[in-house]
Design a protein around this motif. Sequence first.
Motif, PDB file in Angstrom:
ATOM      1  N   TYR A 131       9.451  11.440  -4.163  1.00  0.00           N
ATOM      2  CA  TYR A 131       8.467  10.706  -4.980  1.00  0.00           C
ATOM      3  C   TYR A 131       9.175   9.702  -5.874  1.00  0.00           C
ATOM      4  O   TYR A 131      10.291   9.923  -6.340  1.00  0.00           O
ATOM      5  CB  TYR A 131       7.662  11.683  -5.849  1.00  0.00           C
ATOM      6  CG  TYR A 131       6.794  12.638  -5.051  1.00  0.00           C
ATOM      7  CD1 TYR A 131       5.779  12.153  -4.240  1.00  0.00           C
ATOM      8  CD2 TYR A 131       6.997  14.019  -5.140  1.00  0.00           C
ATOM      9  CE1 TYR A 131       4.978  13.028  -3.522  1.00  0.00           C
ATOM     10  CE2 TYR A 131       6.201  14.890  -4.421  1.00  0.00           C
ATOM     11  CZ  TYR A 131       5.198  14.392  -3.611  1.00  0.00           C
ATOM     12  OH  TYR A 131       4.420  15.268  -2.895  1.00  0.00           O
ATOM     13  N   GLN A 164       3.575   0.726   2.777  1.00  0.00           N
ATOM     14  CA  GLN A 164       3.370  -0.496   3.561  1.00  0.00           C
ATOM     15  C   GLN A 164       3.648  -1.722   2.711  1.00  0.00           C
ATOM     16  O   GLN A 164       3.321  -1.763   1.525  1.00  0.00           O
ATOM     17  CB  GLN A 164       1.936  -0.565   4.100  1.00  0.00           C
ATOM     18  CG  GLN A 164       1.642  -1.849   4.885  1.00  0.00           C
ATOM     19  CD  GLN A 164       0.233  -1.868   5.438  1.00  0.00           C
ATOM     20  OE1 GLN A 164      -0.156  -0.991   6.204  1.00  0.00           O
ATOM     21  NE2 GLN A 164      -0.531  -2.867   5.058  1.00  0.00           N
ATOM     22  N   ARG A 175       4.317  17.007   3.726  1.00  0.00           N
ATOM     23  CA  ARG A 175       3.546  16.085   4.565  1.00  0.00           C
ATOM     24  C   ARG A 175       4.295  14.757   4.710  1.00  0.00           C
ATOM     25  O   ARG A 175       5.360  14.551   4.116  1.00  0.00           O
ATOM     26  CB  ARG A 175       2.167  15.858   3.962  1.00  0.00           C
ATOM     27  CG  ARG A 175       1.327  17.112   3.826  1.00  0.00           C
ATOM     28  CD  ARG A 175       0.974  17.682   5.196  1.00  0.00           C
ATOM     29  NE  ARG A 175       0.136  18.856   5.096  1.00  0.00           N
ATOM     30  CZ  ARG A 175      -1.199  18.827   5.054  1.00  0.00           C
ATOM     31  NH1 ARG A 175      -1.829  17.663   5.062  1.00  0.00           N
ATOM     32  NH2 ARG A 175      -1.883  19.946   4.998  1.00  0.00           N
ATOM     33  N   LYS A 194       0.855  -1.188   0.000  1.00  0.00           N
ATOM     34  CA  LYS A 194       0.000   0.000   0.000  1.00  0.00           C
ATOM     35  C   LYS A 194       0.889   1.236   0.000  1.00  0.00           C
ATOM     36  O   LYS A 194       1.981   1.228   0.585  1.00  0.00           O
ATOM     37  CB  LYS A 194      -0.916   0.009   1.225  1.00  0.00           C
ATOM     38  CG  LYS A 194      -1.952  -1.106   1.222  1.00  0.00           C
ATOM     39  CD  LYS A 194      -2.832  -1.050   2.467  1.00  0.00           C
ATOM     40  CE  LYS A 194      -3.847  -2.180   2.459  1.00  0.00           C
ATOM     41  NZ  LYS A 194      -4.686  -2.183   3.683  1.00  0.00           N
ATOM     42  N   SER A 195       0.392   2.284  -0.672  1.00  0.00           N
ATOM     43  CA  SER A 195       1.177   3.526  -0.750  1.00  0.00           C
ATOM     44  C   SER A 195       0.252   4.714  -0.580  1.00  0.00           C
ATOM     45  O   SER A 195      -0.975   4.585  -0.583  1.00  0.00           O
ATOM     46  CB  SER A 195       1.916   3.601  -2.090  1.00  0.00           C
ATOM     47  OG  SER A 195       0.988   3.544  -3.157  1.00  0.00           O
ATOM     48  N   SER A 196       0.864   5.889  -0.435  1.00  0.00           N
ATOM     49  CA  SER A 196       0.090   7.124  -0.271  1.00  0.00           C
ATOM     50  C   SER A 196       0.555   8.150  -1.299  1.00  0.00           C
ATOM     51  O   SER A 196       1.553   7.949  -1.994  1.00  0.00           O
ATOM     52  CB  SER A 196       0.272   7.669   1.160  1.00  0.00           C
ATOM     53  OG  SER A 196       1.631   7.963   1.403  1.00  0.00           O
ATOM     54  N   ASP A 197      -0.195   9.230  -1.405  1.00  0.00           N
ATOM     55  CA  ASP A 197       0.168  10.313  -2.331  1.00  0.00           C
ATOM     56  C   ASP A 197       0.161  11.636  -1.570  1.00  0.00           C
ATOM     57  O   ASP A 197      -0.711  12.492  -1.776  1.00  0.00           O
ATOM     58  CB  ASP A 197      -0.779  10.359  -3.527  1.00  0.00           C
ATOM     59  CG  ASP A 197      -2.233  10.428  -3.116  1.00  0.00           C
ATOM     60  OD1 ASP A 197      -2.532  10.280  -1.906  1.00  0.00           O
ATOM     61  OD2 ASP A 197      -3.088  10.626  -3.996  1.00  0.00           O
ATOM     62  N   PRO A 198       1.155  11.812  -0.696  1.00  0.00           N
ATOM     63  CA  PRO A 198       1.174  13.009   0.161  1.00  0.00           C
ATOM     64  C   PRO A 198       1.618  14.259  -0.610  1.00  0.00           C
ATOM     65  O   PRO A 198       2.309  14.170  -1.618  1.00  0.00           O
ATOM     66  CB  PRO A 198       2.194  12.637   1.231  1.00  0.00           C
ATOM     67  CG  PRO A 198       3.157  11.752   0.499  1.00  0.00           C
ATOM     68  CD  PRO A 198       2.313  10.946  -0.450  1.00  0.00           C
ATOM     69  N   PRO A 208       0.570  13.894  -5.383  1.00  0.00           N
ATOM     70  CA  PRO A 208      -0.881  14.032  -5.198  1.00  0.00           C
ATOM     71  C   PRO A 208      -1.631  13.951  -6.531  1.00  0.00           C
ATOM     72  O   PRO A 208      -1.269  14.628  -7.499  1.00  0.00           O
ATOM     73  CB  PRO A 208      -1.023  15.412  -4.556  1.00  0.00           C
ATOM     74  CG  PRO A 208       0.284  15.658  -3.883  1.00  0.00           C
ATOM     75  CD  PRO A 208       1.319  15.007  -4.747  1.00  0.00           C
ATOM     76  N   LEU A 244       5.676   5.903  -4.075  1.00  0.00           N
ATOM     77  CA  LEU A 244       5.219   7.074  -3.338  1.00  0.00           C
ATOM     78  C   LEU A 244       4.772   8.085  -4.390  1.00  0.00           C
ATOM     79  O   LEU A 244       5.600   8.657  -5.114  1.00  0.00           O
ATOM     80  CB  LEU A 244       6.344   7.656  -2.471  1.00  0.00           C
ATOM     81  CG  LEU A 244       5.949   8.833  -1.573  1.00  0.00           C
ATOM     82  CD1 LEU A 244       4.919   8.401  -0.538  1.00  0.00           C
ATOM     83  CD2 LEU A 244       7.188   9.431  -0.880  1.00  0.00           C
ATOM     84  N   GLY A 270       4.736  10.781   4.070  1.00  0.00           N
ATOM     85  CA  GLY A 270       4.375   9.704   3.164  1.00  0.00           C
ATOM     86  C   GLY A 270       4.508   8.353   3.861  1.00  0.00           C
ATOM     87  O   GLY A 270       5.424   8.137   4.657  1.00  0.00           O
ATOM     88  N   VAL A 271       3.581   7.434   3.556  1.00  0.00           N
ATOM     89  CA  VAL A 271       3.581   6.119   4.205  1.00  0.00           C
ATOM     90  C   VAL A 271       3.530   5.038   3.130  1.00  0.00           C
ATOM     91  O   VAL A 271       2.656   5.046   2.256  1.00  0.00           O
ATOM     92  CB  VAL A 271       2.379   5.958   5.150  1.00  0.00           C
ATOM     93  CG1 VAL A 271       2.409   4.566   5.804  1.00  0.00           C
ATOM     94  CG2 VAL A 271       2.367   7.049   6.211  1.00  0.00           C
TER      95      VAL A 271
END
Length: 333
Positions: free
Chosen positions: A280, A233, A228, A220-224, A303, A300, A230-231
């Motif tokens: 990123y 997993q 901010r 799992k990834s995020s789009d910070p 946004p 990563l 970023g996480v």
Amino acid sequence: MDNLWIHTIWITGFFFLFGFQGFPVRSVDMQRPTDNVTVRQGDTAIIRCYVDDKVSRVAWLNRSNIIFAGRDKWSLDPRVELVTKGQLEYSLRIQKVDVYDEGQYTCSIQTKELSRTSQVFLIVQVPANIYKVSEDITINEGSNVTLTCLASGRPDPMITWRLLNPSAEPLDGEEYLDISGITRTQAGRYECKASNDVASPDVKYVNVIVNYAPFIKDTKSSDPQVGRMGVLQCEASAIPKPEFKWYRDDKRLSNGQGISIQMMGSRTLLLVSNVTEEDYGNYTCVATNRLGIHNASVFLYRPGTANNISGAVAVSQSLWLLLGSLTCLLLKC
């Protein structure tokens, strides 16, 4: 004459002629059926014999050994006694029956005319008992495994195996359960049950652990936004428990300089604090144990780009599906 008879009495029907007095004996009803007597080990057995007033002498024998002659007890076994309810019964009671009590018992009768015998076979049943079972085992995937379950009992017990997964269906195996090329799905708790309908089945368990190389089953990834956190997993399945490493390009990442790596059993988190434009991109999660290694890419995203990439993948899949359908029509498949 009397002493001579005591030494020559046989199960075949000769009865002693010694001068015992004082017990009002009667003749056995020889028309009564003489069924086997079946009793469970540890219980009390009563072997019946009925007489009437035509009998002059009566005795109980086991094989060729005299147990009782009239009321006189010849056996030294304290568990054995007479049952003489009323004037018609001359039965034998054996308490706490054991397997060595099994065999033929003879109620021998002497009348004025002849000697007769009534024979009963005592059958001693023993509940099923598992006396040897495999210990818990840890094995590598693909190995051959044999689980052992040995049981005793009378009659001989039937042995069955189950793997206690949701279905818990019976497995093909009796005393020995052979598993060729064991897989991770065959790990778990195995139940061995021995039963012979004498008492409740005896049950034992064997735990089987199957070691296998890591397999990354979820990322799992995020789009910070810039600035901010970023996480990322990464979750892997493996036995023994996997170790995780994170890479950016060819560089292994470690805690420090805005990077925090957390280990949570079968999962790991990569936390990037205060995200910059340079953060990123593609990261690599690597899971290892002594049996192997597996890696996966985790992005990563900037946004808004995660949805665009997912949409592009979906469109690409649709185009391939359409192309496949057209090709099938042209080839008349």
